[in-house]
Design an enzyme around this catalytic site. Structure first.
Site, mmCIF file in Angstrom:
data_model
loop_
_atom_site.group_PDB
_atom_site.id
_atom_site.type_symbol
_atom_site.label_atom_id
_atom_site.label_comp_id
_atom_site.label_asym_id
_atom_site.label_seq_id
_atom_site.Cartn_x
_atom_site.Cartn_y
_atom_site.Cartn_z
ATOM 1 N N LYS A 1 0.837 -1.196 0.000
ATOM 2 C CA LYS A 1 0.000 0.000 0.000
ATOM 3 C C LYS A 1 0.871 1.246 0.000
ATOM 4 O O LYS A 1 2.017 1.199 0.462
ATOM 5 C CB LYS A 1 -0.864 0.020 1.274
ATOM 6 C CG LYS A 1 -2.000 -0.965 1.294
ATOM 7 C CD LYS A 1 -2.817 -0.811 2.578
ATOM 8 C CE LYS A 1 -3.949 -1.823 2.649
ATOM 9 N NZ LYS A 1 -4.970 -1.659 1.609
ATOM 10 N N ARG B 1 -10.301 -11.534 2.129
ATOM 11 C CA ARG B 1 -11.168 -12.589 1.577
ATOM 12 C C ARG B 1 -10.483 -13.950 1.613
ATOM 13 O O ARG B 1 -11.141 -14.983 1.664
ATOM 14 C CB ARG B 1 -11.613 -12.198 0.166
ATOM 15 C CG ARG B 1 -10.484 -12.014 -0.815
ATOM 16 C CD ARG B 1 -10.908 -11.228 -2.045
ATOM 17 N NE ARG B 1 -11.101 -9.802 -1.754
ATOM 18 C CZ ARG B 1 -11.513 -8.903 -2.655
ATOM 19 N NH1 ARG B 1 -11.778 -9.284 -3.886
ATOM 20 N NH2 ARG B 1 -11.649 -7.637 -2.318
HETATM 21 N N1 BES Z 1 -8.076 -3.784 4.547
HETATM 22 C C1 BES Z 1 -8.247 -3.401 3.196
HETATM 23 C C2 BES Z 1 -9.556 -2.642 2.961
HETATM 24 C C3 BES Z 1 -9.655 -1.274 3.554
HETATM 25 C C4 BES Z 1 -9.183 -0.166 2.874
HETATM 26 C C5 BES Z 1 -10.278 -1.078 4.761
HETATM 27 C C6 BES Z 1 -9.307 1.091 3.425
HETATM 28 C C7 BES Z 1 -10.424 0.181 5.306
HETATM 29 C C8 BES Z 1 -9.931 1.268 4.644
HETATM 30 C C9 BES Z 1 -8.273 -4.626 2.289
HETATM 31 O O1 BES Z 1 -7.474 -5.685 2.694
HETATM 32 C C10 BES Z 1 -7.748 -4.187 0.966
HETATM 33 O O2 BES Z 1 -6.624 -3.793 0.901
HETATM 34 N N2 BES Z 1 -8.598 -4.262 -0.048
HETATM 35 C C11 BES Z 1 -8.252 -3.865 -1.356
HETATM 36 C C12 BES Z 1 -8.907 -4.824 -2.293
HETATM 37 C C13 BES Z 1 -8.398 -4.735 -3.699
HETATM 38 C C14 BES Z 1 -6.958 -5.129 -3.784
HETATM 39 C C15 BES Z 1 -9.256 -5.626 -4.557
HETATM 40 C C16 BES Z 1 -8.746 -2.442 -1.572
HETATM 41 O O3 BES Z 1 -9.771 -2.070 -1.026
HETATM 42 O O4 BES Z 1 -8.066 -1.699 -2.272
HETATM 43 ZN ZN ZN Z 2 -5.465 -5.506 2.015
#
Ligand code: BES
Ligand code: ZN
Ligand code: ZN
Length: 502
Positions: free
Chosen positions: A280, A354
């Site tokens: 990230k 997931r």
């Molecule tokens: N934990 C994150 C989701 C999240 C993002 C929660 C911001 C709260 C605030 C999750 O694991 C994630 O990174 N999801 C990705 C999914 C994508 C790679 C399909 C996302 O939301 O970008």
């Molecule tokens: Zn994630």
């Protein structure tokens, strides 16, 4: 903080402050407000006649009584317009009054826990809502502040005063439920507030153990070896980048009664989500300590359910791990063998929630559940779709979704449904495995739900994406900025109503 029920007349009760409520635009005072006004020789009327207070929602006016009544101060607080009033505003009012007095340095105050004559809201809802509003609104996270601790202001005693002998046992019950539920929310908020170095998967497992010991729950913690034996390849892949070992936390509440419905609550507990090799951006990465909010809520739900002695068999499954990049981390392109037998192609290591949920869902089938509820901070896209206050709901069972909606209406924890139409499945087709873990940018929250649906199987299941409401960026009437404990009140309400309609 202690909440005490007193059989007395509010206007005759000695305290540092007494709270009086007033609707905007009402000619007449509410019963208790009228009594305080009369006993004090018209102190409230005076403020209103001077034009200093109209009763707008959350408007406050502090009056010093100079001995006119036994209470030192009267805090007058507005309820807004009568026709716009509802239970959630009542929680907000209770919280605003408590916070106002706390910030003044007041250590104890008194109030009537319901509004006389108001028919739209039941006595129980009034009393529970008031006590919840006070607890939830006064929450602060000070665990790691070592300096100036003496400056932290705390309310010590709240006196709920009513002369109504006949209804006192109903009031008492509602107050007890509110305390149990609020303490469970505190537990979840504390865990979410804590930084990742103070809540590793092992530490989280330790907390779960303690909650189990204190509440007569069964607790089982699966370690890496046991997960390997079972074949939890998806969860283990996510954990492979970290030195911290993953834990699969199982909590079980089973009252001694036969033939109880089994409900499983699954909570995503990524104690820190860096994204893994699909790293990230560093801006706001600190927020990813809250990626275990689902797991925290599940622990809170277990505590409250056992303390409320609800008549059902409840199992919490909490897959807990960090998601970090390293030489041993799983990679984009990897194919994983999940517990269900399905193979998963990893497109992004940041879609890790997931993956761990897939193994937890497969594990849940052992209990032959009547319902599976998962709580997960699953997608940033959910915040884009519904905003920061709203939980995204998806599921395969209309009745279960209706139960969630009812619980949402009762608790004020907002939920909105997104569809899981078959067409979306196209986006998750993999050329090399049974399914892939990312379906592209369109409908990002839904494809997360569609992925989970494949692992929920034939059991009634609902997925709650709490990415938005897990953390409040701004103060809300009874939710201070920070960790919210979202999901605890919602799921506990659903479980309290479980028998209704089943
Ligand atoms: N934990 C994150 C989701 C999240 C993002 C929660 C911001 C709260 C605030 C999750 O694991 C994630 O990174 N999801 C990705 C999914 C994508 C790679 C399909 C996302 O939301 O970008
Ligand atoms: Zn994630
Ligand atoms: Zn995550």
């Amino acid at each position: 903080m202690k909440v005490m029920l007193q059989k007395d007349k509010l206007e005759a009760f000695p305290s540092e402050a007494v709270v009086a409520f007033h609707f905007e635009g009402d000619e007449k005072f509410l019963r208790e407000t009228e009594a305080i006004d009369k006993a004090s020789g018209g102190l409230i009327s005076e403020v209103i006649q001077a034009g200093d207070f109209q009763g707008e929602l959350y408007q406050t006016s502090l009056i010093y009584t100079k001995g006119a009544i036994p209470a030192k101060r009267i805090l007058l607080i507005g309820l807004g317009k009568r026709r716009d009033f509802h239970l959630d505003k009542w929680r907000g009012t209770a919280s605003k009054a408590a916070r106002f007095l706390r910030d003044q340095g007041v250590k104890g105050f008194s109030l009537c826990p319901y509004l006389g004559g108001e028919r739209k809201i039941s006595l129980e809802d009034f009393c529970q809502g008031l006590v919840e509003g006070i607890y939830l609104g006064l929450y602060e996270f000070n665990e790691f502040k070592t300096e100036e601790r003496e400056k932290i202001k705390e309310v010590e005693a709240i006196h709920l005063v009513t002369p109504d002998e006949k209804r006192i046992s109903r009031i008492q019950k509602a107050v007890e439920a509110a305390e149990i539920i609020s303490k469970a929310v505190y537990l979840a908020r504390n865990l979410v507030s804590r930084p990742a170095n103070r809540k590793t998967p092992s530490m989280l497992a330790q907390v779960a153990k303690e909650v189990a010991e204190n509440n007569g729950l069964r607790c089982e913690i699966l370690n890496t070896e046991e997960m390997e034996k079972l074949g939890m390849g998806a969860l283990l892949a996510v954990a492979s980048g970290s030195h911290e070992s993953p834990k699969f936390i199982i909590l079980e509440y089973k009252p001694p009664k036969s033939r109880l419905d089994t409900v499983v609550v699954i909570g995503k507990a990524i104690t820190f989500d860096s994204g893994g090799l699909s790293l990230k951006p560093s801006e706001n990465m600190d927020k990813m300590k809250h990626d275990m909010g689902g797991g925290a809520a599940a622990i809170g739900v277990m505590q409250a359910t056992s303390q409320l002695k609800l008549p059902l068999h409840l199992v919490a499954l909490i897959p807990a791990t960090e998601n970090l990049p390293s030489g041993s981390a799983y990679r984009p392109g990897d194919i994983l063998n999940s517990l269900s037998g399905k193979t998963i192609e990893v497109i992004s290591t940041d879609a890790e929630g997931r993956l761990i949920l897939a193994d937890a869902l497969a594990y849940s089938h052992r209990t032959k559940p009547k319902a599976i509820i998962d709580l997960a901070t699953l997608t940033g896209a959910c915040i884009i779709a519904l905003g920061e206050n709203v939980t995204g709901m998806m599921g395969n069972d209309d009745e279960l979704k209706a139960r969630v909606r009812r619980a949402s209406d009762r608790t004020g924890e907002k939920v909105w449904e997104l569809p899981l139409w078959e067409e979306y499945e196209e986006q998750l087709k993999s050329e090399v495995a049974d399914i892939k873990n990312v379906g592209g940018r369109p409908a990002g929250t839904i494809t997360g739900g569609v992925f989970l649906k494949k692992f929920a199987g034939e059991y009634p299941w609902v997925h709650l994406d709490i990415a938005g409401p897990v953390w409040a960026e701004k103060d809300k009437p009874y939710i201070p900025k920070g960790a919210t404990g979202v999901g605890v009140r919602l799921v506990v309400q659903l479980l309290r109503d479980w028998k209704v309609g089943s």
